[in-house]
Scaffold this motif. Structure first.
Motif, PDB file in Angstrom:
ATOM      1  N   PRO A   1       0.822  -1.210   0.000  1.00  0.00           N
ATOM      2  CA  PRO A   1       0.000   0.000   0.000  1.00  0.00           C
ATOM      3  C   PRO A   1       0.857   1.261   0.000  1.00  0.00           C
ATOM      4  O   PRO A   1       1.730   1.445   0.845  1.00  0.00           O
ATOM      5  CB  PRO A   1      -0.807  -0.119   1.306  1.00  0.00           C
ATOM      6  N   GLY A   2       0.627   2.110  -1.004  1.00  0.00           N
ATOM      7  CA  GLY A   2       1.328   3.383  -1.059  1.00  0.00           C
ATOM      8  C   GLY A   2       2.811   3.285  -1.323  1.00  0.00           C
ATOM      9  O   GLY A   2       3.546   4.255  -1.157  1.00  0.00           O
ATOM     10  N   ARG A   3       3.282   2.133  -1.764  1.00  0.00           N
ATOM     11  CA  ARG A   3       4.724   1.959  -1.946  1.00  0.00           C
ATOM     12  C   ARG A   3       5.119   2.250  -3.393  1.00  0.00           C
ATOM     13  O   ARG A   3       4.496   1.752  -4.331  1.00  0.00           O
ATOM     14  CB  ARG A   3       5.120   0.533  -1.590  1.00  0.00           C
ATOM     15  N   ALA A   4       6.138   3.075  -3.552  1.00  0.00           N
ATOM     16  CA  ALA A   4       6.623   3.382  -4.896  1.00  0.00           C
ATOM     17  C   ALA A   4       7.579   2.290  -5.355  1.00  0.00           C
ATOM     18  O   ALA A   4       8.086   1.508  -4.577  1.00  0.00           O
ATOM     19  CB  ALA A   4       7.325   4.734  -4.894  1.00  0.00           C
ATOM     20  N   GLY A   5       7.832   2.282  -6.671  1.00  0.00           N
ATOM     21  CA  GLY A   5       8.793   1.333  -7.200  1.00  0.00           C
ATOM     22  C   GLY A   5       8.131   0.121  -7.815  1.00  0.00           C
ATOM     23  O   GLY A   5       6.908   0.016  -7.915  1.00  0.00           O
TER      24      GLY A   5
ATOM     25  N   ARG B   1      -2.642  -6.125   0.907  1.00  0.00           N
ATOM     26  CA  ARG B   1      -1.742  -5.781  -0.189  1.00  0.00           C
ATOM     27  C   ARG B   1      -2.296  -6.386  -1.474  1.00  0.00           C
ATOM     28  O   ARG B   1      -2.905  -7.453  -1.457  1.00  0.00           O
ATOM     29  CB  ARG B   1      -0.323  -6.276   0.073  1.00  0.00           C
ATOM     30  N   GLN B   2      -2.062  -5.701  -2.558  1.00  0.00           N
ATOM     31  CA  GLN B   2      -2.551  -6.178  -3.840  1.00  0.00           C
ATOM     32  C   GLN B   2      -1.545  -7.137  -4.475  1.00  0.00           C
ATOM     33  O   GLN B   2      -0.330  -7.010  -4.274  1.00  0.00           O
ATOM     34  CB  GLN B   2      -2.805  -4.986  -4.771  1.00  0.00           C
ATOM     35  N   HIS B   3      -2.065  -8.067  -5.242  1.00  0.00           N
ATOM     36  CA  HIS B   3      -1.234  -9.013  -5.963  1.00  0.00           C
ATOM     37  C   HIS B   3      -1.460  -8.825  -7.454  1.00  0.00           C
ATOM     38  O   HIS B   3      -2.558  -8.494  -7.899  1.00  0.00           O
ATOM     39  CB  HIS B   3      -1.582 -10.442  -5.551  1.00  0.00           C
TER      40      HIS B   3
END
Length: 471
Positions: free
Chosen positions: A128-132, A156-158
């Motif tokens: 969530p909200g993680r860049a990269g 978390r999305q897959h």
């Protein structure tokens, strides 16, 4: 005699493919299991070594792989879709879905007979909200893909990317489903229906939250090892009463059994799946309640919701009924939207909505549906069928955009009219003067008009050639 321009490119690339075959032999594929590179990454590297990354098709293949991670379709598990690979246009399908910590995601992809293509299937996690870039979780590359991986985090999305090797063609079926990480329910003869108190329920007038699930059963019902492992502690506490701790052999977790009437194991004992650890009771702070087992799961970060570890297996949905229209052209009967996801599909049956993971999935689908509101496509728009999911077709419109349209909104692209070409004509991959030519037809060739878009007509030649031309 008409000769496809794409056919010439195909022959040129086939001449270079021995380099790829030597780089991706079965022996090296086996060795790849012990290397850090995924099969997809190794194949991409072999394309670059062979110089095919400088070709138009090679560049398209690499671009499609990246695009599938950015423009993935949102789906709910269990999920079944039929799809189609186009040899003249490298593509990759991306699917985004939710999974909760403790669930096993089962991925199964099969190719239709006569399509011996090598297919790369890669699973990723996006925080969530993680860049990269997405974090790789699992990979496979066989003619029949069938693997499972465990979700380590909740909310978390897959992402799942499906991409065939260069020049591959054929039909495939993808099935995604959920399974529990634990192989047995911890109270013999009981199922999820016996759970009477879930994770997060209030305790002590809201002073704390329930860190487990309560499974109700008659006093003396056997409590069993939900997986093989080692008994690390057998004790009696004021809250849990008679408790047993089990360190799972195949999971990085400890299982906690509390309120037991009797404990039938000792610390240090090795147990197998299904061995009896104790009997259901109401010891500890449960002495005023109906007998039940408090069952908890503890990982590196502390207590986790046990339900995903226990929830029954959700089998993949059956294949859709009706004719298989993959790789066919259809035409809209009426104006219809090109949807980013099949929003009208009913929710999967049998799922509890009293979980954070389910609420996250609903919120994600709602958010993406709002942000991807599609404009209406006009009637008679030709659409290439790439796959099917229930009552929806996954299609590509003349501009190359992909999404879902309702099956009821389309009809087969039969000839609207027939004509003889007034001059030699190139058939284009898309409507537009700058598009790539895929075939050339001489003057006076009899063609069928299948549809129209942007001032171009979709034509079918006498030998089945299909492409766009301005007539």
């Amino acid at each position: 005699m008409q000769f496809s321009i794409f056919g010439r490119r195909w022959l040129a690339l086939l001449a270079a493919l021995p380099l790829l075959l030597s780089a991706c032999s079965p022996q090296q594929t086996l060795q790849g299991l012990f290397q850090k590179d995924t099969p997809h990454a190794a194949y991409a590297r072999s394309l670059r070594r062979a110089g095919l990354d400088r070709s138009a098709l090679g560049q398209s293949w690499l671009a499609a792989a990246d695009r599938a991670l950015r423009d993935s379709l949102v789906v709910s598990l269990p999920f079944t879709e039929t799809g189609y690979f186009r040899p003249e246009q490298p593509t990759a399908a991306g699917y985004r879905f939710s999974a909760r910590a403790g669930e096993l995601v089962h991925v199964e992809l099969t190719l239709a007979p006569g399509a011996p293509a090598r297919v790369f299937v890669d699973a990723f996690e996006v925080g969530p909200g993680r860049a990269g870039a997405p974090t790789p979780l699992a990979s496979a590359d066989t003619l029949r893909v069938d693997f499972r991986y465990r979700a380590e985090h909740t909310d978390r999305q897959h992402l799942l990317r499906v991409q065939p090797e260069l020049l591959a063609a054929g039909r495939y079926t993808l099935r995604l489903s959920r399974e529990p990480s634990l192989s047995a329910f911890p109270v013999r003869g009981r199922t999820e229906a016996a759970i009477g108190s879930f994770w997060g329920a209030e305790r002590d007038q809201g002073a704390r939250r329930h860190e487990g699930v309560d499974i109700f059963a008659p006093r003396g019902t056997p409590v069993i090892a939900a997986t093989a492992g080692t008994i690390t502690r057998v004790a009696e506490t004021s809250i849990g009463g008679r408790v047993v701790w089990l360190s799972a052999a195949d999971l990085p977790h400890h299982l906690y059994y509390a309120h037991l009437d009797r404990q039938l194991v000792q610390a240090g004992q090795q147990v197998r799946l299904g061995d009896t650890l104790g009997l259901v009771g109401n010891t500890g702070n449960a002495r005023t309640t109906t007998p039940h087992l408090h069952f908890g799961v503890y990982g590196r970060g502390g207590a986790q919701d046990p339900l995903p570890f226990l929830a029954r297996t959700e089998p993949a949905l059956p294949l859709p009924a009706g004719p298989d229209r993959r790789a066919e052209w259809v035409r809209l009967r009426r104006a219809a939207p090109l949807q980013a996801l099949a929003t009208a599909l009913p929710p999967p049956p049998g799922r509890s909505v009293n979980t954070r993971g389910a609420r996250s999935q609903v919120a994600l689908r709602t958010s993406l549906a709002k942000s991807a509101a599609a404009a209406l496509l006009p009637p008679r728009t030709p659409l290439l069928v790439l796959g099917r999911n229930g009552a929806f077709l996954r299609v590509e419109n003349p501009s190359g955009q992909r999404g879902y349209v309702a099956l009821a909104a389309v009809e087969p692209a039969a000839a609207l009219r027939r004509l003889a070409l007034p001059a030699a004509t190139e058939l284009l991959a898309r409507p537009g003067a700058a598009s790539t030519a895929t075939a050339a037809l001489p003057a006076r060739t009899a063609v069928a008009v299948l549809g129209e878009s942007q001032g171009f007509a979709l034509l079918r030649g006498p030998d089945g050639e299909i492409g766009w031309a301005r007539i």
